[in-house]
Design a protein around this motif. Structure first.
Motif, PDB file in Angstrom:
ATOM      1  N   GLY A   1       0.831  -1.185   0.000  1.00  0.00           N
ATOM      2  CA  GLY A   1       0.000   0.000   0.000  1.00  0.00           C
ATOM      3  C   GLY A   1       0.870   1.241   0.000  1.00  0.00           C
ATOM      4  N   LYS A   2       0.622   2.158   0.953  1.00  0.00           N
ATOM      5  CA  LYS A   2       1.410   3.379   1.056  1.00  0.00           C
ATOM      6  C   LYS A   2       2.647   3.207   1.925  1.00  0.00           C
ATOM      7  CE  LYS A   2      -2.472   6.466   0.163  1.00  0.00           C
ATOM      8  NZ  LYS A   2      -3.323   7.568   0.677  1.00  0.00           N
ATOM      9  N   LEU A   3       2.768   2.038   2.596  1.00  0.00           N
ATOM     10  CA  LEU A   3       3.968   1.757   3.387  1.00  0.00           C
ATOM     11  C   LEU A   3       5.089   1.345   2.449  1.00  0.00           C
ATOM     12  CD1 LEU A   3       5.272   1.332   6.203  1.00  0.00           C
ATOM     13  CD2 LEU A   3       4.545  -1.060   6.025  1.00  0.00           C
ATOM     14  N   ASP A   4       6.163   2.140   2.411  1.00  0.00           N
ATOM     15  CA  ASP A   4       7.234   1.929   1.435  1.00  0.00           C
ATOM     16  C   ASP A   4       8.550   2.294   2.105  1.00  0.00           C
ATOM     17  OD1 ASP A   4       8.839   1.670  -0.788  1.00  0.00           O
ATOM     18  OD2 ASP A   4       7.753   3.119  -2.028  1.00  0.00           O
TER      19      ASP A   4
ATOM     20  N   PRO B   1      -1.470   8.851   9.323  1.00  0.00           N
ATOM     21  CA  PRO B   1      -0.677   7.735   9.871  1.00  0.00           C
ATOM     22  C   PRO B   1       0.078   6.942   8.823  1.00  0.00           C
ATOM     23  CG  PRO B   1      -2.849   7.813  10.902  1.00  0.00           C
ATOM     24  CD  PRO B   1      -2.885   8.796   9.772  1.00  0.00           C
ATOM     25  N   ASP B   2      -0.477   6.871   7.589  1.00  0.00           N
ATOM     26  CA  ASP B   2       0.167   6.045   6.568  1.00  0.00           C
ATOM     27  C   ASP B   2       0.971   6.834   5.541  1.00  0.00           C
ATOM     28  OD1 ASP B   2      -2.015   7.248   5.419  1.00  0.00           O
ATOM     29  OD2 ASP B   2      -2.722   5.469   4.348  1.00  0.00           O
ATOM     30  N   GLU B   3       0.865   8.191   5.549  1.00  0.00           N
ATOM     31  CA  GLU B   3       1.553   8.951   4.519  1.00  0.00           C
ATOM     32  C   GLU B   3       1.633  10.424   4.909  1.00  0.00           C
ATOM     33  OE1 GLU B   3       1.774   8.224  -0.107  1.00  0.00           O
ATOM     34  OE2 GLU B   3      -0.192   9.002   0.449  1.00  0.00           O
TER      35      GLU B   3
ATOM     36  N   ALA C   1       6.092   4.891  11.064  1.00  0.00           N
ATOM     37  CA  ALA C   1       5.740   3.609  10.458  1.00  0.00           C
ATOM     38  C   ALA C   1       6.986   2.763  10.239  1.00  0.00           C
ATOM     39  CB  ALA C   1       4.998   3.831   9.141  1.00  0.00           C
ATOM     40  N   ARG C   2       8.099   3.400   9.917  1.00  0.00           N
ATOM     41  CA  ARG C   2       9.373   2.689   9.777  1.00  0.00           C
ATOM     42  C   ARG C   2       9.842   2.167  11.127  1.00  0.00           C
ATOM     43  NH1 ARG C   2      13.662   2.271   6.879  1.00  0.00           N
ATOM     44  NH2 ARG C   2      12.762   3.496   5.203  1.00  0.00           N
TER      45      ARG C   2
ATOM     46  N   ARG D   1       8.707  -1.145  12.506  1.00  0.00           N
ATOM     47  CA  ARG D   1       9.155  -2.372  11.846  1.00  0.00           C
ATOM     48  C   ARG D   1      10.679  -2.510  11.838  1.00  0.00           C
ATOM     49  NH1 ARG D   1       4.518  -0.630   9.923  1.00  0.00           N
ATOM     50  NH2 ARG D   1       2.939  -2.106   9.169  1.00  0.00           N
TER      51      ARG D   1
ATOM     52  N   THR E   1       6.708   8.159   3.303  1.00  0.00           N
ATOM     53  CA  THR E   1       6.312   7.258   4.382  1.00  0.00           C
ATOM     54  C   THR E   1       6.724   7.856   5.719  1.00  0.00           C
ATOM     55  OG1 THR E   1       6.423   5.247   3.042  1.00  0.00           O
ATOM     56  CG2 THR E   1       6.717   4.987   5.414  1.00  0.00           C
TER      57      THR E   1
END
Length: 589
Positions: free
Chosen positions: A116-119, A178-180, A224-225, A228, A220
């Motif tokens: 998705g938008k997680l990159d 939150p995602d972008e 979010a990084r 993970r 991103t």
């Protein structure tokens, strides 16, 4: 490095920078009410850019399957690099990193995510005992619309030789989700995986994709990084089932921006700031250069004798003595004559009597620095374009886009005994492309082009080789054999079309680029959006000083400008050579 040490390195990278825990964003520059406020932003951008630039690297994948390129940011001194997942793709791939000083270091991808938008993903560099300059990871959750960011990346890759830091671009957060994170700091091909820094110098996002307009850019969030990081260090991948090279949704960025109320293209500065007043003195020395009654370029008055510099390739005719119509302030017009030109700089000098306009006063009060604010005066209601210096010095080497185009497909043939005795071979025309210089000159299929301006095509020198030494807009004479006729056909060389047959472009953009966009030698780059027909005018600083001349729109993120000394040295030589030619022509024999 074993798995335990990798986890420890990731734990070190998880240390949070200063990042905006006060709930009011990451800086105090949300409301700009004066040019002095913009000067304070400029000082913060310059300081941040200088501090973080050494931490950004160019990345290139290695291997027989074909490589990809991108950018990354070093986040631990022992060589852990944050980048985007669509560069790394999977753990275990070999990569080459180029540091800002030109040093190359091999490495390996760790875990990657492209869902998705997680990159995002990680790379481990083999640094040995070396300690690298590194950046801290900040917090993205506390970003607010209006927070300033500095993006750094290797747009269009590293230089072919030597060293060059990544290009700096500046802008603001438009939306934080939150995602972008959406930014109006422009990015382009090669920037993927590069960092967006807040003004504390902390990484707050990783650049991933862009929309159609220069101010539509997405990244991103660093949070979010961080969630993970441990899995990445252990080599875990998260990936959609899309094949390599599938569309990554860049066109959706513009739709996302549609949810955001915007001002005049860039959030950075409201219309209320008196930027027109800052640029007024330089704008008073500008004229419109017309082609068939329509605006073609800007011109800049350089002395009190009526001399004007402009962009050569935008002229309707760049030959010495050709006439060009100028539109002056107050709806006046004046007829100018082409004095001469410098094809390498794509610079022409015009002369007109009774312009009644002041000469531009070039002045630099300090060296150029990445992050420095610049204004580009324009003759329209939107006022001056705002930008920021991306790099203070860049070598503009000529590429295929700036090589002139005749518009024929040919094959070399040896001429028989029936040919004129001074000719041995030529380029036989297989096809004439419609709408090109060749078609306008009257070339036909089956013609044999024997020479260009007297230079013979003999096998060692092809038609392509001879034309490559010319410039867009040059007039040449082709010696053409057609049946039993020996013809001389004049042709004006045109612009080489884009490889895909569309408008000329470079990178991911709908922004037109200049028909001659490279080959100028030393330039500086800034990120103000300047259309090709807005070149030929000055660049000014926040004190209104003219610090350069816009010479080309290069790509989605960059306009290239010439140093004043380069412009004036070339202009004075052109004027001097023209005077000598006139004197020689009028001298008795």
């Amino acid at each position: 490095m074993n798995a335990s040490l990798a986890i420890l390195a990731c734990a070190a990278a998880l240390a949070v920078g200063a990042g905006g825990a006060d709930g009011e964003g990451h800086d105090a520059f949300d409301d700009l009410e004066s040019v002095d406020d913009l000067r304070r932003v400029e000082a913060a951008l310059v300081e941040t850019a200088a501090r973080v630039a050494p931490t950004v690297v160019h990345l290139r994948s290695l291997g027989s399957r074909g490589g990809s390129t991108g950018s990354g940011v070093v986040i631990t001194p022992d060589g852990l690099v944050a980048t985007c997942g669509h560069f790394g793709r999977a753990a275990g791939r070999r990569v080459m990193a180029t540091l800002a000083d030109g040093t190359e270091i091999r490495g390996t991808t760790l875990g990657q995510a492209n869902v998705g938008k997680l990159d995002c993903g990680l790379v481990r560099l083999d640094v040995g005992d070396r300690r690298l300059a590194c950046a801290s990871l900040g917090r993205s959750a506390t970003l607010e619309p209006g927070d300033w960011v500095v993006t750094v990346g290797y747009t269009q890759g590293p230089p072919e030789s030597g060293s060059r830091p990544g290009l700096v671009r500046a802008g603001r957060v438009v939306l934080n989700a939150p995602d972008e994170v959406l930014l109006d700091a422009p990015i382009d091909a090669g920037d993927s995986g590069g960092p967006a820094f807040d003004l504390r110098g902390d990484v707050v996002a990783i650049n991933t994709r862009c929309g159609r307009q220069p101010w539509q850019n997405a990244a991103t969030p660093v949070d979010a990084r961080r969630d993970r990081m441990t899995e990445f260090c252990a080599g875990r991948n998260e990936r959609d089932m899309r094949p390599d090279g599938a569309d990554d949704g860049d066109e959706d960025v513009g739709a996302d921006f549609g949810r955001v109320r915007r001002g005049n293209g860039r959030m950075a500065v409201p219309r209320e700031l008196p930027l027109e007043e800052v640029a007024a003195s330089a704008q008073a020395s500008m004229v419109d250069v017309l082609d068939s009654g329509r605006h073609a370029a800007y011109g800049t008055v350089i002395d009190d004798r009526g001399h004007v510099v402009t962009k050569r390739s935008e002229l309707p005719d760049a030959a010495p003595g050709a006439e060009v119509l100028l539109r002056l302030p107050g709806s006046r017009t004046a007829m100018a004559e082409v004095v001469g030109s410098d094809p390498a700089l794509d610079l022409a000098v015009l002369h007109a009597d009774d312009l009644g306009l002041p000469a531009l006063a070039w002045r630099r009060t300090r060296p150029l620095e990445p992050g420095q604010a610049v204004l580009v005066p324009r003759f329209d209601e939107s006022g001056p374009a705002l930008g920021f210096v991306s790099i203070d010095r860049r070598e503009s080497e000529r590429d295929w886009q700036s090589v002139p185009y005749l518009g024929v497909q040919t094959e070399f043939v040896e001429l028989g005994v029936a040919a004129p005795p001074d000719l041995a071979g030529g380029a036989k025309v297989v096809e004439v492309m419609p709408g090109t210089a060749a078609a306008a000159a009257g070339l036909r299929d089956g013609d044999v082009v024997a020479s260009v301006d007297g230079a013979l095509i003999d096998g060692a020198r092809s038609l392509r080789t001879l034309l490559a030494k010319r410039n867009v807009g040059d007039r040449v004479v082709l010696r053409v054999l057609r049946g039993g006729d020996d013809l001389s056909l004049p042709a004006r060389l045109g612009q080489r079309p884009a490889r895909d047959g569309g408008e000329p472009g470079r990178g991911n953009t709908v922004t037109p680029i200049s028909r001659v966009s490279t080959g100028f030698g030393t330039v500086f780059a800034h990120d103000a959006v300047v259309q090709p027909n807005q070149c030929g005018g000055p660049v000014v600083d926040l004190d209104g000083n003219a610090i350069g001349l816009n010479i080309a729109r290069y790509d989605r993120t960059a306009t290239h400008a010439l140093d004043p000394k380069t412009v004036m040295k070339a202009a004075e030589r052109i004027i001097r050579d023209s005077a000598r030619t006139r004197e020689a022509g009028s001298a008795p024999r």
